[in-house]
Design a protein around this motif. Structure first.
Motif, PDB file in Angstrom:
ATOM      1  N   THR A   1       0.828  -1.199   0.000  1.00 10.57           N
ATOM      2  CA  THR A   1       0.000   0.000   0.000  1.00 10.57           C
ATOM      3  C   THR A   1       0.865   1.252   0.000  1.00 10.57           C
ATOM      4  OG1 THR A   1      -1.710  -1.169   1.256  1.00 10.57           O
ATOM      5  CG2 THR A   1      -1.815   1.236   1.246  1.00 10.57           C
ATOM      6  N   PRO A   2       0.636   2.171  -0.953  1.00 10.96           N
ATOM      7  CA  PRO A   2       1.428   3.407  -0.988  1.00 10.96           C
ATOM      8  C   PRO A   2       1.253   4.217   0.298  1.00 10.96           C
ATOM      9  CG  PRO A   2       0.274   3.081  -3.064  1.00 10.96           C
ATOM     10  CD  PRO A   2      -0.262   2.075  -2.119  1.00 10.96           C
ATOM     11  N   ALA A   3       2.299   4.947   0.663  1.00 11.59           N
ATOM     12  CA  ALA A   3       2.310   5.717   1.906  1.00 11.59           C
ATOM     13  C   ALA A   3       1.149   6.705   2.015  1.00 11.59           C
ATOM     14  CB  ALA A   3       3.644   6.452   2.044  1.00 11.59           C
ATOM     15  N   PRO A   4       0.774   7.445   0.941  1.00 14.37           N
ATOM     16  CA  PRO A   4      -0.355   8.377   1.087  1.00 14.37           C
ATOM     17  C   PRO A   4      -1.647   7.680   1.510  1.00 14.37           C
ATOM     18  CG  PRO A   4       0.906   8.928  -0.857  1.00 14.37           C
ATOM     19  CD  PRO A   4       1.440   7.614  -0.375  1.00 14.37           C
ATOM     20  N   PHE A   5      -1.896   6.474   0.947  1.00 15.91           N
ATOM     21  CA  PHE A   5      -3.091   5.731   1.364  1.00 15.91           C
ATOM     22  C   PHE A   5      -2.999   5.328   2.833  1.00 15.91           C
ATOM     23  CE2 PHE A   5      -3.846   4.979  -3.201  1.00 15.91           C
ATOM     24  CZ  PHE A   5      -5.217   5.202  -3.240  1.00 15.91           C
ATOM     25  N   LEU A   6      -1.823   4.906   3.264  1.00 17.10           N
ATOM     26  CA  LEU A   6      -1.650   4.508   4.657  1.00 17.10           C
ATOM     27  C   LEU A   6      -1.871   5.687   5.595  1.00 17.10           C
ATOM     28  CD1 LEU A   6       1.347   2.005   4.862  1.00 17.10           C
ATOM     29  CD2 LEU A   6      -1.039   1.617   5.476  1.00 17.10           C
ATOM     30  N   GLN A   7      -1.325   6.861   5.242  1.00 15.61           N
ATOM     31  CA  GLN A   7      -1.502   8.024   6.096  1.00 15.61           C
ATOM     32  C   GLN A   7      -2.970   8.406   6.213  1.00 15.61           C
ATOM     33  OE1 GLN A   7       0.885   9.252   8.016  1.00 15.61           O
ATOM     34  NE2 GLN A   7       2.137   7.606   7.140  1.00 15.61           N
ATOM     35  N   LEU A   8      -3.704   8.296   5.104  1.00 13.32           N
ATOM     36  CA  LEU A   8      -5.141   8.580   5.138  1.00 13.32           C
ATOM     37  C   LEU A   8      -5.873   7.535   5.978  1.00 13.32           C
ATOM     38  CD1 LEU A   8      -7.519  10.286   4.183  1.00 13.32           C
ATOM     39  CD2 LEU A   8      -7.603   8.870   2.103  1.00 13.32           C
TER      40      LEU A   8
ATOM     41  N   THR B   1      -8.140   5.269  11.774  1.00  9.57           N
ATOM     42  CA  THR B   1      -7.989   4.001  12.488  1.00  9.57           C
ATOM     43  C   THR B   1      -6.568   3.468  12.290  1.00  9.57           C
ATOM     44  OG1 THR B   1      -8.979   1.810  12.812  1.00  9.57           O
ATOM     45  CG2 THR B   1      -8.778   2.589  10.537  1.00  9.57           C
ATOM     46  N   GLY B   2      -6.349   2.230  12.696  1.00 10.33           N
ATOM     47  CA  GLY B   2      -5.056   1.593  12.450  1.00 10.33           C
ATOM     48  C   GLY B   2      -4.037   1.742  13.552  1.00 10.33           C
ATOM     49  N   SER B   3      -4.457   2.118  14.755  1.00 13.01           N
ATOM     50  CA  SER B   3      -3.481   2.347  15.824  1.00 13.01           C
ATOM     51  C   SER B   3      -2.763   1.069  16.252  1.00 13.01           C
ATOM     52  CB  SER B   3      -4.170   2.973  17.038  1.00 13.01           C
ATOM     53  OG  SER B   3      -5.224   2.145  17.504  1.00 13.01           O
ATOM     54  N   ASP B   4      -3.277  -0.098  15.854  1.00 13.40           N
ATOM     55  CA  ASP B   4      -2.606  -1.345  16.200  1.00 13.40           C
ATOM     56  C   ASP B   4      -1.600  -1.791  15.143  1.00 13.40           C
ATOM     57  OD1 ASP B   4      -4.593  -1.764  14.354  1.00 13.40           O
ATOM     58  OD2 ASP B   4      -5.252  -3.687  15.179  1.00 13.40           O
ATOM     59  N   GLU B   5      -1.467  -0.998  14.077  1.00 10.12           N
ATOM     60  CA  GLU B   5      -0.478  -1.320  13.044  1.00 10.12           C
ATOM     61  C   GLU B   5       0.922  -0.943  13.545  1.00 10.12           C
ATOM     62  OE1 GLU B   5      -0.881  -2.701  10.045  1.00 10.12           O
ATOM     63  OE2 GLU B   5      -3.070  -2.893  10.158  1.00 10.12           O
ATOM     64  N   PRO B   6       1.942  -1.724  13.180  1.00 12.71           N
ATOM     65  CA  PRO B   6       3.293  -1.464  13.710  1.00 12.71           C
ATOM     66  C   PRO B   6       3.875  -0.116  13.301  1.00 12.71           C
ATOM     67  CG  PRO B   6       3.346  -3.142  11.988  1.00 12.71           C
ATOM     68  CD  PRO B   6       1.910  -2.935  12.318  1.00 12.71           C
ATOM     69  N   ASP B   7       3.471   0.420  12.149  1.00 11.91           N
ATOM     70  CA  ASP B   7       4.040   1.688  11.705  1.00 11.91           C
ATOM     71  C   ASP B   7       3.099   2.870  11.914  1.00 11.91           C
ATOM     72  OD1 ASP B   7       2.355   0.505   9.882  1.00 11.91           O
ATOM     73  OD2 ASP B   7       3.477   1.142   8.099  1.00 11.91           O
ATOM     74  N   TYR B   8       2.102   2.687  12.780  1.00 15.09           N
ATOM     75  CA  TYR B   8       1.219   3.804  13.095  1.00 15.09           C
ATOM     76  C   TYR B   8       2.007   4.841  13.901  1.00 15.09           C
ATOM     77  CZ  TYR B   8      -2.777   6.463  14.765  1.00 15.09           C
ATOM     78  OH  TYR B   8      -3.668   7.473  15.025  1.00 15.09           O
ATOM     79  N   PRO B   9       1.793   6.132  13.632  1.00 15.41           N
ATOM     80  CA  PRO B   9       2.525   7.178  14.359  1.00 15.41           C
ATOM     81  C   PRO B   9       2.350   7.051  15.872  1.00 15.41           C
ATOM     82  CG  PRO B   9       1.372   8.115  12.474  1.00 15.41           C
ATOM     83  CD  PRO B   9       0.918   6.698  12.584  1.00 15.41           C
ATOM     84  N   ALA B  10       3.436   6.910  16.561  1.00 15.66           N
ATOM     85  CA  ALA B  10       3.391   6.680  18.009  1.00 15.66           C
ATOM     86  C   ALA B  10       2.816   7.887  18.746  1.00 15.66           C
ATOM     87  CB  ALA B  10       4.802   6.378  18.527  1.00 15.66           C
ATOM     88  N   GLY B  11       1.959   7.599  19.724  1.00 13.55           N
ATOM     89  CA  GLY B  11       1.429   8.642  20.587  1.00 13.55           C
ATOM     90  C   GLY B  11       0.325   9.483  19.999  1.00 13.55           C
ATOM     91  N   ARG B  12      -0.113   9.183  18.786  1.00  8.03           N
ATOM     92  CA  ARG B  12      -1.149  10.001  18.151  1.00  8.03           C
ATOM     93  C   ARG B  12      -2.467   9.233  18.115  1.00  8.03           C
ATOM     94  NH1 ARG B  12      -0.953  11.393  11.826  1.00  8.03           N
ATOM     95  NH2 ARG B  12      -2.071   9.401  11.735  1.00  8.03           N
TER      96      ARG B  12
END
Length: 400
Positions: free
Chosen positions: A30-37, A42-53
């Motif tokens: 998945t391209p980074a822009p889609f992941l950021q959106l 949601t997605g806080s349980d994903e390993p690369d989710y921005p920490a603390g946000r």
């Protein structure tokens, strides 16, 4: 055409007609822009989710908690896990109370269940015989011997098991219960004794002669005995749990209630209010002050390591309050406001069952109640229990 079928048809209509690969090429991600959106909401349980946000969804839940204050989550935590009911202080994690609905050898559960299981035991052995398994004969003889031993024990007037047990829920009906056990044993021994060489042991014969048959000597069909034993144990469980809950003076309007049936027993699911008797029982136990939105049926909830201990570990307390109950409760509040203009799907309640509170009693309901014992065994959407009949007024009205 039903709504669900229409949705399936619509989805199938847009699928490609030619078979294709289910997965994409191995080098795609998945391209980074889609992941950021994606991570915005949601997605806080994903390993690369921005920490603390927090996600936007989490932010709204946090805003609701702040708006409502501590009152929304200050009440006790009530956990029904399998046959155990626990009450914990939702702030300190201290255990306030614990009671079991079933499987206590000092309660009378095994005695009533042993009698109630005579019926299915004989029916099962009839099918074992029909399947060509010769072990049926030895097990039937064992069953017959055990029934005779129970009858002799029950007839003993001195130091009778009912007096030694002295179950509070049965205390005023010991004579009737003792007579019922004797009747059940006598009827069983008479039936088994009449089978001769066993050639008459068939599923049809068990149903027609043993379950439903009557005679001058045995005017009550055994199916009624089975229902009576179910109800006696249900009443026992309800009384003991109710007594524990009443002694705690629970803040029911603020309680956080989680109900989780456990797999691996004769319990199927009980995933809805209409198929899970615990919901009706807890409402009745609260004096009907427990709001519907504070009861959550959570079959997926984990059994954390400290559950049942005098003190819930902080991480386990946080899990049940903030990760299981909290999101389900606040999500409903949020959805009712954010999506207020979107109509909901109307799901009608199940039809009333014989024995439900408010349903008139009729003689044929004993036969109907057997259906409610059988249905959850054959369908995966219900939970096997007759406890649904205990919270209603007839029990109290008849002097129990």
């Amino acid at each position: 055409m039903s709504l669900s079928r229409m949705i399936v048809v619509a989805v199938l209509a847009v699928l490609p007609c030619q078979p294709g690969r289910a997965q994409t090429a191995g080098d795609y991600t998945t391209p980074a822009p889609f992941l950021q959106l994606f991570f915005d909401f949601t997605g806080s349980d994903e390993p690369d989710y921005p920490a603390g946000r927090p996600t936007i969804g989490q932010m709204l839940t946090q805003a609701e908690i702040a708006r409502l204050g501590s009152a929304a989550s200050a009440g006790p935590l009530v956990l029904v896990i399998g046959s155990d009911l626990y009450v914990y202080d939702s702030r300190s994690g201290a255990r306030l109370g614990h009671e079991r609905f079933r499987t206590d050898r000092a309660s009378g559960f095994y005695e009533m269940t042993a009698i109630s299981h005579i019926g299915p035991a004989i029916a099962y052995l009839a099918q074992v015989k029909a399947d060509g398994d010769g072990r049926w004969r030895e097990r039937l003889a064992n069953l017959q011997a055990h029934v005779a031993e129970v009858r002799a024990l029950n007839l003993s007037a001195r130091d009778n098991w009912l007096d030694r047990l002295d179950q509070p829920a049965w205390r005023t009906r010991k004579a009737e219960i003792r007579a019922m056990v004797d009747y059940a044993c006598a009827r069983t021994l008479d039936y088994l004794g009449g089978l001769g060489d066993g050639s008459r042991l068939t599923a049809a014969n068990v149903n027609d002669v043993f379950f439903d048959g009557t005679s001058a000597a045995f005017p009550i069909p055994f199916r009624n005995v089975m229902i009576a034993t179910f109800m006696l144990d249900a009443l026992r469980g309800a009384v003991s749990v109710q007594a524990m809950l009443a002694g705690l003076a629970i803040d029911w309007p603020g309680a956080m209630v989680l109900v989780a049936s456990r797999a691996g027993s004769n319990v199927s699911s009980g995933l809805t209010e209409g198929t899970n008797w615990l919901v009706a029982f807890l409402r009745a136990a609260s004096g009907f002050t427990l709001p519907d939105e504070r009861i959550k049926i959570v079959p997926y909830a984990e059994v954390r390591a400290s559950l049942g201990q005098p003190q819930l570990a902080p991480a386990d307390l946080q899990y049940y309050v903030q990760r299981v109950w909290g999101p389900l409760f606040y999500r409903r509040l949020v959805s009712d406001r954010v999506f207020a203009r979107i109509p909901t799907i109307y799901l009608p309640d199940r039809p009333p069952l014989p024995g439900d509170p408010g349903t008139p009693e009729r003689p044929h309901h004993y036969r109907r109640r057997r259906l409610h014992h059988r249905q959850p065994v054959t369908r995966p959407t219900g939970r096997k229990s007759v406890m649904r009949w205990v919270p209603g007024p007839p029990v109290g009205a008849r002097g129990w």
